[in-house]
Design a protein around this motif. Structure first.
Motif, PDB file in Angstrom:
ATOM      1  N   LEU A 289      -2.266  15.860  -0.167  1.00 25.25           N
ATOM      2  CA  LEU A 289      -2.463  15.866   0.994  1.00 25.25           C
ATOM      3  C   LEU A 289      -1.373  16.670   1.669  1.00 25.25           C
ATOM      4  O   LEU A 289      -1.124  17.644   2.312  1.00 25.25           O
ATOM      5  CB  LEU A 289      -1.862  14.166   1.633  1.00 25.25           C
TER       6      LEU A 289
ATOM      7  N   ARG B 230      -0.308   5.933  -6.240  1.00 24.51           N
ATOM      8  CA  ARG B 230      -1.658   5.797  -5.274  1.00 24.51           C
ATOM      9  C   ARG B 230      -2.388   6.446  -5.604  1.00 24.51           C
ATOM     10  O   ARG B 230      -3.759   6.457  -5.706  1.00 24.51           O
ATOM     11  CB  ARG B 230      -0.545   6.489  -4.132  1.00 24.51           C
TER      12      ARG B 230
ATOM     13  N   ALA C 212       0.933  -1.524  -0.346  1.00 21.40           N
ATOM     14  CA  ALA C 212      -0.217  -0.309  -0.153  1.00 21.40           C
ATOM     15  C   ALA C 212       0.964   1.406  -0.037  1.00 21.40           C
ATOM     16  O   ALA C 212       0.285   2.700   0.336  1.00 21.40           O
ATOM     17  CB  ALA C 212      -1.216   0.081   0.777  1.00 21.40           C
TER      18      ALA C 212
ATOM     19  N   VAL D  42       2.625   2.074   2.678  1.00 27.55           N
ATOM     20  CA  VAL D  42       2.669   3.393   3.448  1.00 27.55           C
ATOM     21  C   VAL D  42       3.197   2.861   4.757  1.00 27.55           C
ATOM     22  O   VAL D  42       3.740   3.948   5.777  1.00 27.55           O
ATOM     23  CB  VAL D  42       1.295   3.151   4.620  1.00 27.55           C
TER      24      VAL D  42
ATOM     25  N   LEU E  33      -8.769  12.997  -2.749  1.00 28.12           N
ATOM     26  CA  LEU E  33      -7.220  13.074  -2.329  1.00 28.12           C
ATOM     27  C   LEU E  33      -6.629  12.230  -3.565  1.00 28.12           C
ATOM     28  O   LEU E  33      -4.966  12.451  -4.298  1.00 28.12           O
ATOM     29  CB  LEU E  33      -7.357  12.897  -1.509  1.00 28.12           C
TER      30      LEU E  33
ATOM     31  N   PHE F  57     -12.169  11.290   0.252  1.00 27.72           N
ATOM     32  CA  PHE F  57     -10.740  10.514  -0.178  1.00 27.72           C
ATOM     33  C   PHE F  57     -10.821  10.727  -2.360  1.00 27.72           C
ATOM     34  O   PHE F  57      -9.795  10.452  -2.603  1.00 27.72           O
ATOM     35  CB  PHE F  57     -10.763   8.938   0.306  1.00 27.72           C
TER      36      PHE F  57
ATOM     37  N   GLU G 257      -3.563   5.487   8.344  1.00 23.54           N
ATOM     38  CA  GLU G 257      -2.780   5.053   6.744  1.00 23.54           C
ATOM     39  C   GLU G 257      -3.772   4.951   5.316  1.00 23.54           C
ATOM     40  O   GLU G 257      -3.658   4.985   4.411  1.00 23.54           O
ATOM     41  CB  GLU G 257      -2.616   3.850   6.737  1.00 23.54           C
ATOM     42  N   SER G 258      -4.804   4.844   5.496  1.00 24.06           N
ATOM     43  CA  SER G 258      -5.844   4.997   4.698  1.00 24.06           C
ATOM     44  C   SER G 258      -5.344   6.877   3.756  1.00 24.06           C
ATOM     45  O   SER G 258      -5.635   6.873   2.350  1.00 24.06           O
ATOM     46  CB  SER G 258      -7.714   5.103   4.589  1.00 24.06           C
ATOM     47  N   GLU G 259      -5.356   7.426   4.309  1.00 27.60           N
ATOM     48  CA  GLU G 259      -4.998   9.186   3.980  1.00 27.60           C
ATOM     49  C   GLU G 259      -3.315   8.824   4.051  1.00 27.60           C
ATOM     50  O   GLU G 259      -3.307   9.665   2.386  1.00 27.60           O
ATOM     51  CB  GLU G 259      -4.509   9.694   4.845  1.00 27.60           C
ATOM     52  N   ARG G 260      -2.955   8.401   4.002  1.00 27.40           N
ATOM     53  CA  ARG G 260      -2.016   8.604   3.800  1.00 27.40           C
ATOM     54  C   ARG G 260      -1.030   7.624   2.295  1.00 27.40           C
ATOM     55  O   ARG G 260      -0.378   8.046   1.802  1.00 27.40           O
ATOM     56  CB  ARG G 260      -0.275   7.865   4.799  1.00 27.40           C
ATOM     57  N   ALA G 261      -1.970   6.270   1.669  1.00 23.22           N
ATOM     58  CA  ALA G 261      -1.902   5.673   0.902  1.00 23.22           C
ATOM     59  C   ALA G 261      -3.110   6.912  -0.662  1.00 23.22           C
ATOM     60  O   ALA G 261      -3.005   6.204  -1.389  1.00 23.22           O
ATOM     61  CB  ALA G 261      -2.830   4.932   0.868  1.00 23.22           C
ATOM     62  N   THR G 262      -2.928   8.087  -0.390  1.00 22.78           N
ATOM     63  CA  THR G 262      -3.386   8.724  -1.659  1.00 22.78           C
ATOM     64  C   THR G 262      -2.724  10.089  -2.070  1.00 22.78           C
ATOM     65  O   THR G 262      -1.035   9.513  -1.965  1.00 22.78           O
ATOM     66  CB  THR G 262      -4.323   9.715  -1.224  1.00 22.78           C
ATOM     67  N   GLY G 263      -2.356   9.936  -2.807  1.00 24.29           N
ATOM     68  CA  GLY G 263      -2.135  10.900  -4.201  1.00 24.29           C
ATOM     69  C   GLY G 263      -1.499  12.435  -3.673  1.00 24.29           C
ATOM     70  O   GLY G 263      -0.824  12.450  -1.948  1.00 24.29           O
ATOM     71  N   PRO G 264      -0.485  13.222  -4.161  1.00 22.74           N
ATOM     72  CA  PRO G 264       0.220  14.567  -3.689  1.00 22.74           C
ATOM     73  C   PRO G 264      -0.672  15.683  -2.463  1.00 22.74           C
ATOM     74  O   PRO G 264       0.382  16.125  -2.575  1.00 22.74           O
ATOM     75  CB  PRO G 264       0.863  14.774  -5.062  1.00 22.74           C
TER      76      PRO G 264
ATOM     77  N   ARG H 213       3.569   7.975  -5.873  1.00 23.72           N
ATOM     78  CA  ARG H 213       2.651   9.069  -6.517  1.00 23.72           C
ATOM     79  C   ARG H 213       1.318   8.132  -7.673  1.00 23.72           C
ATOM     80  O   ARG H 213       0.402   8.852  -7.612  1.00 23.72           O
ATOM     81  CB  ARG H 213       2.617  10.390  -7.087  1.00 23.72           C
TER      82      ARG H 213
END
Lengths: 249, 203
Positions: free
Chosen positions: B72, A75, A48, A50, A103, A100, B63-70, A72
């Motif tokens: 953040l 993701r 994932a 992370v 994001l 989400f 973690e669900s937020e950290r696995a998103t795009g640029p 990126r």
């Protein structure tokens, strides 16, 4: 291949959570089984993006996530439901999923439709305007699945997705998994072997950070035949037999 | 704008701005009624405001937020800068009620520097524990004022015109803002070093 792991190791201090895993996955639903502490969650967190691997190489959707730019790109096409889902209790279901989607850079023209579709697909259409703090554990889990699928990901990672879902919801969820598996790589980490049997084309069983078995659910069932291993269902007997053999080594 | 609004709501930033306004009101009361201990109390209030900014960096999504795009990291940076500006505005408004010995320039230096301390401590120990770094720094700064220590790194104890102190405060703020942008003291993917709470293994 959408996921290519080579010699992947992840350590936390002296504890080795993932010990040299090699795995290549294309489209389809892939089940990750194993007892507590086997390394399933750590492996999923590395995939994932992370958690960095301690050693080994990772390629996801043709990209190297060790490079910031490529990470990126991964993701944007990734959906991830962690084992413990964090949420802001005052968000509504729609706000949570929309956050989400934004994001993950879902295009503005497709945003509203993508959010509505994700919420409907997990059966939360009737609770779309409900605050997250008012939802049950199973509903929260479904909201978590909605945020993971809102960008229609090519790589979907789900850690214990059916925890808290009732039997009917689990049946619907497996159907959703099969839909995604038709075009995306779906990796499901679970303790529930019946989920694997019903939804996964392939399965890996992890033990002490290593892949102790990889094959189809039918092959896993084959390991349990005549073994006398514990378990009520054929898959459980196969699971217990493989795990027993791994422990004996 | 929708993303910014949702990000700000998830970090409870409206509540943080209200709390910062409360710090400004408290500063105005301190300046009116406690002339003898004003500098120490004023510094404590600046520290409180900085801790509010640090705490507002806490993500409820993890973690669900950290696995998103640029987007953040940019949101994190904008949030840190916006709240720092709000903290200074609230404290400066409160300071108009009386005479602050460090003046407007000193207040700006102290606010920016202490926010930097809070953001850095948040990256090291988690945003909800960022106040610990601020508290330790305020104690050190008060000790420096009492004992005549002259290092510019303890800038609240230096006169407002001290350029070195202002530079140190700015440097700490820049480092803190960088840490808040990345979300931790080290880029997670580059270094397999775990400085935060021990992660859950396996399972």
């Amino acid at each position: 291949m959408n996921v290519e792991l080579s010699g992947l190791t992840r350590r936390f201090g002296r504890k080795t959570a993932v010990a040299g895993v090699d795995l290549s996955l294309g489209p389809g639903v892939f089940g990750l089984l194993g007892p507590n502490g086997a390394g399933k969650t750590s492996l999923l967190r590395v995939v994932a993006t992370v958690l960095p691997p301690t050693t080994g190489t990772v390629r996801l959707l043709g990209h190297d996530p060790a490079q910031a730019r490529e990470r990126r790109a991964v993701r944007r096409r990734l959906g991830y439901l962690p084992q413990s889902l964090g949420y802001y209790p005052n968000f509504t279901v729609v706000e949570f999923v929309e956050y989400f989607a934004l994001l993950k850079e879902v295009p503005p023209g497709r945003l509203a439709r993508a959010v509505a579709t994700a919420v409907e697909r997990v059966g939360l259409g009737g609770q779309a305007r409900a605050k997250l703090r008012t939802l049950s554990g199973g509903m929260l889990r479904r909201a978590g699945i909605a945020q993971a699928i809102v960008n229609d990901p090519d790589l979907l990672l789900l850690d214990e997705p059916t925890a808290g879902l009732d039997p009917e919801q689990r049946v619907e969820f497996r159907s959703l998994l099969r839909e995604f598996g038709a075009h995306a790589t779906v990796v499901v980490s679970t303790h529930l072997v019946e989920d694997v049997g019903a939804a996964c084309a392939e399965v890996a069983l992890m033990h002490e950070g290593r892949v102790a078995f990889r094959g189809t659910p039918a092959e896993l069932i084959g390991h349990g035949e005549g073994s006398g291993a514990a378990g009520d269902a054929p898959l459980e007997r196969g699971y217990s037999a493989v795990l027993g053999a791994a422990r004996a080594r | 704008m929708r993303l910014v609004r949702l990000f700000a709501a998830s970090r409870r930033m409206p509540a943080a701005v209200l709390t910062l306004a409360g710090c400004g009101v408290a500063l105005s009361l301190v300046l009116r009624w406690t002339a003898g201990v004003t500098p120490a109390l004023a510094l404590v209030l600046v520290g409180a405001a900085a801790a509010v900014v640090g705490a507002a960096m806490q993500s409820p999504f993890d973690e669900s937020e950290r696995a998103t795009g640029p987007r953040l990291p940019l949101l994190r940076l904008a949030g840190a800068l916006g709240l720092t500006a709000a903290a200074y505005a609230a404290l400066a408004a409160g300071a108009t009620a009386g005479h602050l010995t460090s003046g407007a320039g000193g207040l700006l230096r102290d606010t920016v520097g202490l926010v930097g301390v809070a953001l850095f401590a948040g990256g090291l120990a988690g945003a909800n524990r960022s106040w610990t770094g601020v508290l330790a720094y305020v104690f050190l700064a008060l000790a420096a004022a009492d004992n005549g220590w002259t290092t510019p790194w303890l800038w609240p104890a230096r006169p407002p015109s001290d350029t070195a102190a202002a530079l140190c405060a700015t440097a700490v703020f820049l480092v803190g803002a960088g840490v808040a942008t990345v979300g931790t003291v080290h880029p997670r993917w580059m270094k397999p070093v775990v400085l935060r709470a021990a992660p859950r293994l396996g399972g």
